[in-house]
Design a protein around this motif. Structure first.
Motif, PDB file in Angstrom:
ATOM      1  N   UNK A 239       0.851  -1.257  -0.026  1.00 41.28           N
ATOM      2  CA  UNK A 239      -0.068   0.142  -0.056  1.00 41.28           C
ATOM      3  C   UNK A 239       0.821   1.152  -0.114  1.00 41.28           C
ATOM      4  N   UNK A 240       0.350   2.279  -0.122  1.00 39.90           N
ATOM      5  CA  UNK A 240       0.988   3.778  -0.450  1.00 39.90           C
ATOM      6  C   UNK A 240       1.389   4.135   0.986  1.00 39.90           C
ATOM      7  N   UNK A 417      -4.069  -3.324  -0.416  1.00 40.81           N
ATOM      8  CA  UNK A 417      -4.932  -3.993   0.434  1.00 40.81           C
ATOM      9  C   UNK A 417      -5.588  -3.299   1.643  1.00 40.81           C
ATOM     10  N   UNK A 418      -6.967  -3.834   2.129  1.00 42.28           N
ATOM     11  CA  UNK A 418      -7.741  -2.859   2.875  1.00 42.28           C
ATOM     12  C   UNK A 418      -8.158  -3.906   4.261  1.00 42.28           C
ATOM     13  N   UNK A 495     -11.474  -7.512  10.332  1.00 41.37           N
ATOM     14  CA  UNK A 495     -10.372  -7.062  10.551  1.00 41.37           C
ATOM     15  C   UNK A 495      -9.069  -7.925  10.158  1.00 41.37           C
ATOM     16  N   UNK A 496      -9.272  -8.391   8.975  1.00 38.24           N
ATOM     17  CA  UNK A 496      -8.140  -9.054   8.232  1.00 38.24           C
ATOM     18  C   UNK A 496      -7.925  -8.202   6.948  1.00 38.24           C
ATOM     19  N   UNK A 497      -6.805  -8.157   6.460  1.00 41.04           N
ATOM     20  CA  UNK A 497      -6.424  -7.390   5.176  1.00 41.04           C
ATOM     21  C   UNK A 497      -6.739  -8.241   3.944  1.00 41.04           C
ATOM     22  N   UNK A 498      -7.646  -7.659   3.013  1.00 45.65           N
ATOM     23  CA  UNK A 498      -7.951  -8.450   1.863  1.00 45.65           C
ATOM     24  C   UNK A 498      -7.765  -7.652   0.766  1.00 45.65           C
ATOM     25  N   UNK A 503     -11.243   0.081  -3.562  1.00 48.50           N
ATOM     26  CA  UNK A 503     -10.827   1.183  -2.505  1.00 48.50           C
ATOM     27  C   UNK A 503      -9.671   1.835  -2.882  1.00 48.50           C
ATOM     28  N   UNK A 504      -9.406   2.966  -2.188  1.00 48.75           N
ATOM     29  CA  UNK A 504      -8.270   3.977  -2.449  1.00 48.75           C
ATOM     30  C   UNK A 504      -6.896   3.056  -2.158  1.00 48.75           C
ATOM     31  N   UNK A 505      -7.058   2.144  -0.756  1.00 47.23           N
ATOM     32  CA  UNK A 505      -5.905   1.535  -0.390  1.00 47.23           C
ATOM     33  C   UNK A 505      -5.674   0.421  -1.695  1.00 47.23           C
ATOM     34  N   UNK A 506      -6.477  -0.132  -2.216  1.00 47.18           N
ATOM     35  CA  UNK A 506      -6.081  -1.231  -3.123  1.00 47.18           C
ATOM     36  C   UNK A 506      -5.856  -0.745  -4.397  1.00 47.18           C
TER      37      UNK A 506
END
Length: 517
Positions: A239-240, A417-418, A495-498, A503-506
């Motif tokens: 991620x950024x 990932x988010x 609350x896991x990263x997928x 999304x902005x994160x992905x």
């Protein structure tokens, strides 16, 4: 301030009485010593927030006393006070980890500034950061609501991450909650933005950003055509915000001469985004051109086993087929160590491509291992864990090698990932894909208001696995959950990263060119 106890060691301490009175009136408790030996005894018995230490004392010198202080408690801030401006003494003191350096004669304002800088800096920075975010909150909210291009969203995401990193050091939970709410609102609008614009990008609209299949052609190949020799490092699932903490650890060795944000294609999953990056083609075109080298979600084979071949074909299409280049995928520590041992043999190549899979494995481990769930409970902890890995990793050694050999590095990723929190129900056949952020299959049942539907995969340049196959994508921090055993499923994956969705994160991810200092 009332808890700030200071030790001042100086053989002429009586002459400094006016300064001591000044500081005591400001609320500081001052203890004094006239030599290094007494100072060390006092430090053994008393907790001090700060030590002023005269460099030129009889008996134990200031430098010798400093060294012994650090052996007693390496965390005590020490301010060296000296009459000498000799460079050797300054360097020796700085090398011994002093907190500040003052030249005699000192005045009360200098002393006060040094104390505040050392003992109250965190508090003052926290207060200033929180105040600044509070004052900019409304402006950022307005920009989020008005965003209409990928450039707008890139600028917004940079700001959100800047504040995210800044607020890591602020203990007031209110501002963190405010920022998390603002990020959620941004992702809700970003989901609508992608739903409206993504298909236009694929048709070549003027405002389309760089997408996965265009990345190498726009950011890597022009450097190669200029005759530059470089390493291209692809960190899977980076991620950024994770990139920004890694960048800070590279700052002493590299200058970031270019940093851009580009868009991962959908699905934001390795099979699609990274194959597309290396091939320079959208997934449906890869499958059409290389049917024996593309595997669908339901196939058992490894989905990214032909990246080297795809890159070779991509280089040929851009007239770079004669370059001397190497490709390596690192997903095991033993291979990483072996690669580091042999990296010198790659120094003369025109291009070295390294795919590093650790961050992707970290996100999967958070889902599957309780200890990682505890260590990476939120984005701040996830960043911290990423940084800890990086500075002790073989990848950091590879970067140091590049810096020493004056080799530029292009560093990027395939998707982000988010952290997922909100389950949305879906029902489908057994052949439905297992990813929690997107689904591909037929006869799926879901709430169409909660997803982006792609009834015709060709519209998104995605391969069709059957006559009635279509795709659905989750947005914001949603994840797909099956009604069967629903509560267990939700507890396990919340609350896991997928990755795989919108999304902005992905989707909004970095590509940066680093030049050795």
């Amino acid at each position: 301030m009332e808890n700030t106890r200071i030790l001042w060691a100086d053989d002429e301490i009586d002459l400094l009485k006016p300064h001591i009175i000044f500081l005591e009136r400001k609320g500081y408790k001052i203890d004094t010593a006239t030599n290094g030996t007494d100072a060390l005894d006092m430090i053994q018995d008393t907790h001090y927030s700060l030590v002023f230490l005269d460099e030129n004392m009889p008996g134990l010198s200031g430098i010798d006393t400093l060294v012994r202080i650090k052996k007693i408690n390496r965390n005590i801030p020490v301010v060296m006070v000296t009459k000498s401006e000799e460079e050797r003494i300054m360097e020796e003191a700085i090398g011994s980890q002093i907190a500040d350096y003052l030249i005699k004669p000192v005045n009360p304002s200098q002393l006060l500034l040094s104390i505040k800088k050392i003992t109250e800096q965190k508090k003052l920075v926290n207060e200033k950061t929180a105040t600044d975010y509070q004052s900019e909150f409304r402006q950022l909210a307005m920009e989020i609501n008005m965003a209409s291009t990928f450039g707008d969203w890139s600028a917004i995401y940079r700001e959100l991450i800047r504040w995210d990193l800044s607020l890591d050091h602020v203990e007031n939970a209110t501002f963190r909650e405010l920022l998390d709410t603002q990020k959620k609102e941004a992702n809700a609008l970003f989901f609508k933005f992608i739903t409206k614009n993504y298909q236009h990008w694929l048709k070549g609209s003027d405002d389309a950003p760089t997408l996965s299949p265009q990345l190498f052609a726009r950011e890597l190949f022009p450097l190669l055509k200029e005759g530059r020799k470089l390493f291209a490092i692809v960190i899977d699932n980076l991620r950024y915000d994770q990139w920004k903490v890694i960048e800070s650890d590279l700052a002493s060795q590299f200058v970031t001469v270019s940093e851009k944000l580009y868009s991962s294609i959908l699905p934001t999953a390795t099979q699609y985004a990274r194959n597309s990056m290396f091939a320079g083609l959208m997934p449906s075109e890869i499958k059409r051109r290389y049917p024996d080298r593309w595997f669908d979600d339901g196939d058992e084979e490894t989905k990214n086993q032909f990246e080297e071949y795809f890159l070779g074909e991509n280089l040929k299409r851009y007239g770079l087929g004669n370059l001397k280049w190497n490709y390596a995928k690192i997903s095991q520590l033993a291979f990483a160590r072996k690669f580091v041992d042999n990296v010198k043999s790659l120094a003369d190549n025109d291009l070295n491509v390294v795919v590093y899979n650790f961050v992707d494995m970290l996100s999967h481990s958070k889902t599957e291992m309780e200890v990682i769930k505890e260590l990476a409970d939120n984005d701040k902890a996830y960043r911290s864990l990423t940084r800890t890995w990086f500075i002790h990793s073989p990848l950091y050694e590879i970067m140091r090698f590049c810096a020493e050999r004056r080799i530029p590095v292009l560093i990027t990723t395939d998707h982000g990932t988010i952290n997922v929190q909100n389950p949305i129900k879906i029902v489908g056949e057994r052949e439905l894909t297992t990813n929690l952020r997107y689904k591909a299959g037929r006869n799926m049942s879901y709430n169409p208001k909660e997803v982006l539907e792609v009834k015709n995969p060709e519209d998104f340049h995605l391969p069709r696995t059957g006559v009635n196959t279509h795709y659905v994508f989750a947005g914001e921090n949603d994840f797909f959950a099956y009604p069967n055993n629903y509560n267990h499923y939700v507890r396990y994956y919340r609350n896991t990263y997928q990755h795989g969705g919108i999304s902005l994160e992905e989707m909004v991810i970095p590509v940066a060119l680093l030049e050795p200092r």
